[in-house]
Design an enzyme around this catalytic site. Structure first.
Site, PDB file in Angstrom:
ATOM      1  N   GLU A  41       9.462   0.339 -14.502  1.00 44.00           N
ATOM      2  CA  GLU A  41       9.700   0.799 -13.127  1.00 44.00           C
ATOM      3  C   GLU A  41      10.281  -0.295 -12.234  1.00 44.00           C
ATOM      4  O   GLU A  41      10.187  -0.216 -11.015  1.00 44.00           O
ATOM      5  CB  GLU A  41       8.399   1.339 -12.516  1.00 44.00           C
ATOM      6  CG  GLU A  41       7.741   2.464 -13.274  1.00 44.00           C
ATOM      7  CD  GLU A  41       8.575   3.752 -13.329  1.00 44.00           C
ATOM      8  OE1 GLU A  41       9.750   3.744 -12.909  1.00 44.00           O
ATOM      9  OE2 GLU A  41       8.050   4.759 -13.825  1.00 44.00           O
ATOM     10  N   HIS A  48       1.904   0.264  -8.092  1.00 45.44           N
ATOM     11  CA  HIS A  48       2.011   1.629  -8.620  1.00 45.44           C
ATOM     12  C   HIS A  48       0.881   1.875  -9.605  1.00 45.44           C
ATOM     13  O   HIS A  48       0.557   0.988 -10.413  1.00 45.44           O
ATOM     14  CB  HIS A  48       3.361   1.793  -9.327  1.00 45.44           C
ATOM     15  CG  HIS A  48       3.446   3.009 -10.196  1.00 45.44           C
ATOM     16  ND1 HIS A  48       3.300   4.285  -9.705  1.00 45.44           N
ATOM     17  CD2 HIS A  48       3.663   3.147 -11.529  1.00 45.44           C
ATOM     18  CE1 HIS A  48       3.425   5.156 -10.702  1.00 45.44           C
ATOM     19  NE2 HIS A  48       3.638   4.488 -11.821  1.00 45.44           N
ATOM     20  N   TYR A  62      -8.605  11.888   9.375  1.00 41.58           N
ATOM     21  CA  TYR A  62      -7.824  10.941  10.182  1.00 41.58           C
ATOM     22  C   TYR A  62      -7.315   9.757   9.385  1.00 41.58           C
ATOM     23  O   TYR A  62      -6.297   9.134   9.721  1.00 41.58           O
ATOM     24  CB  TYR A  62      -8.641  10.481  11.404  1.00 41.58           C
ATOM     25  CG  TYR A  62      -9.669   9.417  11.082  1.00 41.58           C
ATOM     26  CD1 TYR A  62     -10.934   9.756  10.622  1.00 41.58           C
ATOM     27  CD2 TYR A  62      -9.354   8.066  11.227  1.00 41.58           C
ATOM     28  CE1 TYR A  62     -11.862   8.786  10.313  1.00 41.58           C
ATOM     29  CE2 TYR A  62     -10.282   7.092  10.911  1.00 41.58           C
ATOM     30  CZ  TYR A  62     -11.536   7.452  10.461  1.00 41.58           C
ATOM     31  OH  TYR A  62     -12.443   6.487  10.138  1.00 41.58           O
TER      32      TYR A  62
HETATM   33  P1  13P Z   1       5.167  -0.049 -17.510  1.00 40.16           P
HETATM   34  O1  13P Z   1       4.142  -0.460 -18.545  1.00 40.16           O
HETATM   35  O2  13P Z   1       6.574  -0.129 -18.071  1.00 40.16           O
HETATM   36  O3  13P Z   1       5.004  -0.822 -16.230  1.00 40.16           O
HETATM   37  O4  13P Z   1       4.989   1.489 -17.211  1.00 40.16           O
HETATM   38  C1  13P Z   1       3.822   2.046 -16.692  1.00 40.16           C
HETATM   39  C2  13P Z   1       4.107   3.164 -15.767  1.00 40.16           C
HETATM   40  O5  13P Z   1       3.259   3.470 -14.966  1.00 40.16           O
HETATM   41  C3  13P Z   1       5.374   3.871 -15.792  1.00 40.16           C
HETATM   42  O6  13P Z   1       5.511   4.677 -14.671  1.00 40.16           O
END
Ligand code: 13P
Length: 230
Positions: free
Chosen positions: A74, A93, A114
């Site tokens: 990503e 992420h 809220y």
């Molecule tokens: P990676 O191990 O390549 O970071 O991928 C994990 C992931 O969440 C892909 O969306």
């Protein structure tokens, strides 16, 4: 320890906290931090309990990278978000379970509570689905993150942003908690939504109090206290 090694160490610690907090598991999830050369990012497909500081990859905004490992699949959305959003330095992420449950239904989190305001607005949007690792996913994520510090990714997971590692982690855990509350609230029917007027007050109050930013800004509590007292 050099500044770079210290940052790498802090990133590994944050990754392990992602697992310990329950928002991440296995090889899902990735983390990046802006630095002078571009950004540092976690490697692809390496479980966080095995990851060492030297496994992190130094990338440039051109997409070139150094290191023995390959960057996260990503890296495009990490690169594009860090490039477009000078207000933040960290992109986190993960596939936290309740946020991803809502994302599987392409549901936006509304202001049913809220605390939705901690992501910077009246909603936490869900980005349109696109294949993982693609430019299309990055484009969709950037759109959903407009004027926000977090979004869901359709049939995929969530992204949370921060000025620091601790604030990005804090927000990711808040987003997951809100998602969990919303899923539970939905079992009793669609919950009432706070008006835009009330959310305006909430957002102003959060701004006045630097709400949620306490770990980032040294002395911010003093400033906030003074602002509240006046
Ligand atoms: P990676 O191990 O390549 O970071 O991928 C994990 C992931 O969440 C892909 O969306």
């Amino acid at each position: 320890m050099s500044d770079t090694m210290q940052l790498r160490q802090e990133m590994v610690e944050t990754c392990r906290k992602m697992n310990a907090s329950g928002i991440n598991q296995g090889t899902s999830g990735n983390l990046s931090v802006r630095n002078a050369e571009g950004f540092l990012i976690t490697p692809t497909s390496l479980p966080y309990d095995l990851m060492q500081p030297e496994d992190l990859i130094q990338m440039k905004f051109s997409g070139e990278y150094e290191g023995a490992r390959r960057p996260s699949s990503e890296w495009r959305f990490h690169r594009d978000i860090l490039k477009a959003r000078q207000d933040i330095d960290v992109v986190l992420h993960c596939h936290s379970v309740y946020a991803t449950t809502l994302a599987c239904h392409h549901k936006t989190i509304p202001s049913f509570h809220y605390m939705t305001g901690v992501a910077g607005g009246t909603t936490i949007r869900c980005a349109k689905y696109a294949t993982f690792g693609t430019q299309a996913l990055s484009d969709n994520a950037l759109e959903a993150l407009q004027d926000r510090l977090a979004c869901l990714l359709g049939q995929h997971g969530q992204i949370s942003l921060g000025k620091t590692l601790s604030s990005a982690l804090w927000l990711a855990i808040e987003v997951e908690t809100l998602a969990r509350l919303y899923v539970q609230a939905l079992t009793l029917g669609e919950p009432p939504i706070l008006s835009d007027e009330e959310m305006g007050r909430v957002l102003q109050q959060m701004k006045n109090m630097s709400y949620g930013l306490a770990p980032d800004l040294e002395g911010v509590n003093d400033t906030a206290r003074a602002a509240n007292a006046s």
